[in-house]
Enzyme design. Structure first.
Site, PDB file in Angstrom:
ATOM      1  N   TYR A  10       0.637  -1.166  -0.149  1.00  0.00           N
ATOM      2  CA  TYR A  10       0.053   0.079  -0.248  1.00  0.00           C
ATOM      3  C   TYR A  10       0.788   1.159  -0.002  1.00  0.00           C
ATOM      4  O   TYR A  10       1.751   1.559   0.866  1.00  0.00           O
ATOM      5  CB  TYR A  10      -0.982  -0.077   1.056  1.00  0.00           C
ATOM      6  CG  TYR A  10      -1.782   1.368   1.167  1.00  0.00           C
ATOM      7  CD1 TYR A  10      -2.651   1.530   0.286  1.00  0.00           C
ATOM      8  CD2 TYR A  10      -1.249   2.299   2.312  1.00  0.00           C
ATOM      9  CE1 TYR A  10      -3.348   2.817   0.571  1.00  0.00           C
ATOM     10  CE2 TYR A  10      -1.896   3.502   2.339  1.00  0.00           C
ATOM     11  CZ  TYR A  10      -3.143   3.864   1.557  1.00  0.00           C
ATOM     12  OH  TYR A  10      -3.625   4.857   1.422  1.00  0.00           O
ATOM     13  N   HIS A  61      -4.588  16.104  -4.371  1.00  0.00           N
ATOM     14  CA  HIS A  61      -4.951  16.324  -2.939  1.00  0.00           C
ATOM     15  C   HIS A  61      -4.746  17.664  -2.635  1.00  0.00           C
ATOM     16  O   HIS A  61      -5.273  18.403  -1.327  1.00  0.00           O
ATOM     17  CB  HIS A  61      -4.269  15.693  -2.003  1.00  0.00           C
ATOM     18  CG  HIS A  61      -4.481  14.061  -1.936  1.00  0.00           C
ATOM     19  ND1 HIS A  61      -4.804  13.139  -2.904  1.00  0.00           N
ATOM     20  CD2 HIS A  61      -4.745  13.243  -1.119  1.00  0.00           C
ATOM     21  CE1 HIS A  61      -5.230  12.113  -2.714  1.00  0.00           C
ATOM     22  NE2 HIS A  61      -5.225  12.104  -1.412  1.00  0.00           N
ATOM     23  N   ASN A  88       0.615  12.360   4.419  1.00  0.00           N
ATOM     24  CA  ASN A  88      -0.081  11.420   5.351  1.00  0.00           C
ATOM     25  C   ASN A  88       0.618  11.535   6.797  1.00  0.00           C
ATOM     26  O   ASN A  88       1.180  10.846   7.279  1.00  0.00           O
ATOM     27  CB  ASN A  88       0.105   9.936   4.883  1.00  0.00           C
ATOM     28  CG  ASN A  88      -0.994   9.161   5.313  1.00  0.00           C
ATOM     29  OD1 ASN A  88      -0.647   7.931   5.529  1.00  0.00           O
ATOM     30  ND2 ASN A  88      -2.214   9.559   5.786  1.00  0.00           N
ATOM     31  N   TYR A 101     -16.217  35.088  43.821  1.00  0.00           N
ATOM     32  CA  TYR A 101     -15.156  34.059  43.595  1.00  0.00           C
ATOM     33  C   TYR A 101     -14.337  34.418  42.364  1.00  0.00           C
ATOM     34  O   TYR A 101     -13.102  33.920  42.374  1.00  0.00           O
ATOM     35  CB  TYR A 101     -16.181  32.943  42.844  1.00  0.00           C
ATOM     36  CG  TYR A 101     -17.127  32.152  43.682  1.00  0.00           C
ATOM     37  CD1 TYR A 101     -16.928  32.420  45.257  1.00  0.00           C
ATOM     38  CD2 TYR A 101     -17.691  31.015  43.359  1.00  0.00           C
ATOM     39  CE1 TYR A 101     -17.692  31.600  46.062  1.00  0.00           C
ATOM     40  CE2 TYR A 101     -18.534  30.270  44.246  1.00  0.00           C
ATOM     41  CZ  TYR A 101     -18.587  30.590  45.574  1.00  0.00           C
ATOM     42  OH  TYR A 101     -19.262  29.827  46.350  1.00  0.00           O
ATOM     43  N   ARG A 158     -11.624  35.570  44.601  1.00  0.00           N
ATOM     44  CA  ARG A 158     -10.961  34.483  45.635  1.00  0.00           C
ATOM     45  C   ARG A 158     -10.620  33.245  45.213  1.00  0.00           C
ATOM     46  O   ARG A 158      -9.971  32.483  45.574  1.00  0.00           O
ATOM     47  CB  ARG A 158     -12.252  34.495  46.796  1.00  0.00           C
ATOM     48  CG  ARG A 158     -11.813  33.402  47.778  1.00  0.00           C
ATOM     49  CD  ARG A 158     -12.883  33.355  48.786  1.00  0.00           C
ATOM     50  NE  ARG A 158     -14.296  33.867  48.750  1.00  0.00           N
ATOM     51  CZ  ARG A 158     -15.445  33.054  48.770  1.00  0.00           C
ATOM     52  NH1 ARG A 158     -15.049  31.698  49.480  1.00  0.00           N
ATOM     53  NH2 ARG A 158     -16.232  33.389  48.848  1.00  0.00           N
ATOM     54  N   PHE A 174      -1.823   8.077  11.464  1.00  0.00           N
ATOM     55  CA  PHE A 174      -2.436   9.503  10.942  1.00  0.00           C
ATOM     56  C   PHE A 174      -3.620   9.732  11.453  1.00  0.00           C
ATOM     57  O   PHE A 174      -3.910  11.055  11.176  1.00  0.00           O
ATOM     58  CB  PHE A 174      -2.560   9.214   9.285  1.00  0.00           C
ATOM     59  CG  PHE A 174      -3.453   7.824   8.875  1.00  0.00           C
ATOM     60  CD1 PHE A 174      -4.731   8.054   9.264  1.00  0.00           C
ATOM     61  CD2 PHE A 174      -2.806   6.844   8.432  1.00  0.00           C
ATOM     62  CE1 PHE A 174      -5.668   6.773   9.070  1.00  0.00           C
ATOM     63  CE2 PHE A 174      -3.521   5.826   7.953  1.00  0.00           C
ATOM     64  CZ  PHE A 174      -5.254   5.807   8.416  1.00  0.00           C
ATOM     65  N   GLU A 202     -12.455   5.871   4.976  1.00  0.00           N
ATOM     66  CA  GLU A 202     -11.921   6.550   6.159  1.00  0.00           C
ATOM     67  C   GLU A 202     -13.257   6.923   7.135  1.00  0.00           C
ATOM     68  O   GLU A 202     -13.732   8.148   6.691  1.00  0.00           O
ATOM     69  CB  GLU A 202     -11.201   7.772   5.641  1.00  0.00           C
ATOM     70  CG  GLU A 202      -9.966   7.209   4.865  1.00  0.00           C
ATOM     71  CD  GLU A 202      -9.318   8.409   3.994  1.00  0.00           C
ATOM     72  OE1 GLU A 202      -9.688   9.519   4.022  1.00  0.00           O
ATOM     73  OE2 GLU A 202      -8.543   7.853   3.347  1.00  0.00           O
TER      74      GLU A 202
END
Length: 511
Positions: A53, A83, A195, A280, A283, A328, A414
């Site tokens: 792959y 991409h 990646n 608060y 404090r 990834f 994915e």
């Protein structure tokens, strides 16, 4: 100064320096041998017939398609160009520098299988100032930050766009002007470049560094507000916080004590004070801001690990096998970003309540309404407080966790993603808002302390007020305020307010 990176042990301090100052970075040359070994293994696989792959197959849902050895280089080029699908404004140059430095660290671990040629080009781009134009949107945080990292990788090929000496140029032109040569990607190199989690991690680190700077400044302004309101320092007594035991709370209380030490204002009402307890927001500063500090420190450890991680796929393992996994997936970064967002929201929320206290004559123990010298004729800091409320509310809305909002992508290959990238990117806006809230508190508290004259605040807070007054004068009568608020915000964002107090008082991130 060039920072030498030692993959596996790069410190937050090195990364923070790269972010704030833009120093170039290079890998320690002792890591060259490991890089070369992994690259040789990838070349061996690419020359063979067995499908592996990312080396000689398609990607994602197309992983079952075998690619001929003659097309391996074309496969990598096509991967990068296809991409480059980012949208939105370019990320700031200091963010992109940090992305590139993180990519160097990841590749330097010797598990990605790239040639030294790629490493040297990234180093050269950092040295010469060739900064890829990386659109801010387009990553879901798995399989890595594909789109933004593709825009970086494309410049290395002489494609896309880059900034060079304040010009926006084509990648080829920027490299040529800098005296650098584009690369032709070999097997797996395109995948190794895109990646990974480096964009999400860089954005989360930037959010962390900015949030910590604001948290430190909030201790200064919080102490100043305490004195302006003639609040008690008794709740900061060390034994109270030791009895609870949280380190952030202990460190925060110690900082507040040091900042208020030797305040004449405090000494003037230490006896005979009719108030039993402060609200608060005065404090409980150690409990709230200390918890935020603990959260930021925890996140810092997570992001330091991630900064040193190998997050591409597949990886060349120690036995020389090449195995596909899922490093990834940016879930740790997404969680870290969500935690930073919570801390940023809470630091701003309690600071805003201190601002509201000081402008309200019913709560501020004798200060004039809205800290105006002639209330009614002047509105003073009335609307500055409203602005702080608007920013606080905006941060509340943005603090909703991004990590729980997964959606399937890539034809369900994915099918669970982290949303780390935009979860981290929102921290830039949130910390901008926080810088402004703390800046407004700085103006409000300084004005309040000045109303206590002739009583003086502590030496440390006097130095802080001097820094504030160097950029924004005391508000005598109503005037155009937007510039004052921006100047105060810039003082906080630049670290100038923190630098005004003695070294060692403000708690550090790495503790």
């Amino acid at each position: 100064m060039t920072i030498t990176l030692h993959p596996g042990s790069v410190s937050l301090k090195h990364l923070e320096t790269i972010y704030w100052t833009g120093e170039p970075a290079v890998l320690d040359r002792s890591f060259d041998a490991g890089i070369n070994k992994a690259a040789a293994r990838i070349a061996e696989i690419a020359a063979g017939n067995a499908p592996v792959y990312g080396i000689n197959t398609g990607f994602g849902k197309l992983a079952s398609i075998k690619i001929d050895s003659a097309d391996v280089a074309t496969l990598q080029r096509n991967l990068i160009l296809s991409h480059c699908c980012g949208v939105g404004a370019p990320l700031a140059e200091n963010i992109v520098r940090l992305i590139m430095a993180l990519k160097l660290v990841s590749l330097g671990r010797g598990a990605s299988g790239v040639r030294l040629e790629l490493v040297r080009l990234i180093e050269g781009m950092l040295e010469k100032g060739v900064i890829p134009v990386v659109p801010e949107k387009g990553s879901v945080g798995a399989s890595g930050d594909l789109a933004p990292l593709a825009h970086m990788a494309a410049v290395m090929m002489g494609e896309a766009e880059a900034f060079y000496k304040c010009e926006r140029l084509t990648g080829a032109a920027a490299l040529e002007k800098a005296g650098l040569t584009p690369v032709v990607l070999a097997a797996k190199e395109g995948l190794a470049l895109i990646n990974g989690t480096q964009t999400s991690t860089a954005l989360a680190l930037a959010g962390l560094f900015r949030a910590h700077r604001a948290a430190q400044a909030a201790l200064i302004t919080g102490a100043m507000s305490t004195d302006a309101a003639m609040g008690s320092s008794a709740p900061f007594h060390p034994d109270i916080h030791t009895l609870r035991g949280h380190k952030g709370q202990i460190d925060t209380a110690a900082a507040l004590r040091a900042l208020l030490d030797n305040s004449v204002i405090r000494q003037s009402h230490i006896e005979g004070d009719e108030r039993v307890q402060d609200p608060y927001c005065i404090r409980c500063q150690p409990q709230v801001d200390g918890a935020c500090l603990d959260l930021l420190r925890s996140v810092a450890r997570t992001l330091e690990i991630e900064a040193n991680a190998v997050t591409d796929n597949p990886l060349v393992l120690s036995d020389n096998s090449v195995v596909s996994g899922g490093n990834f997936h940016a879930e740790p970064v997404a969680f870290a970003a969500d935690q930073i967002a919570i801390a940023v929201c809470e630091i701003g929320a309690i600071a805003q309540r201190r601002i509201a206290l000081l402008v309200d004559p019913a709560l501020s123990y004798g200060l004039p309404a809205f800290l105006a010298k002639k209330p009614g004729l002047n509105s003073g800091l009335m609307i500055a407080e409203v602005t702080s409320a608007a920013l606080m509310s905006e941060n509340k809305q943005m603090s909703h966790p991004a990590s729980v909002d997964s959606t399937p992508t890539s034809a369900n290959q994915e099918d669970h993603v982290s949303m780390a990238c935009h979860g981290a990117r929102r921290l830039l806006q949130m910390t901008d808002n926080l810088f402004s809230i703390i800046g407004i508190e700085a103006l409000t508290a300084a004005q309040g302390v000045e109303f206590r004259a002739p009583l003086a605040t502590s030496p440390e807070l006097s130095s802080a007020i001097a820094a504030i007054r160097s950029v924004v004068p005391t508000l005598e009568v109503d005037r155009y305020m937007a510039g004052d608020l921006q100047a105060a915000s810039d003082l906080v964002a630049s670290g100038g307010l923190n630098a005004a107090v003695s070294s060692g008082i403000l708690p550090v991130l790495e503790a």
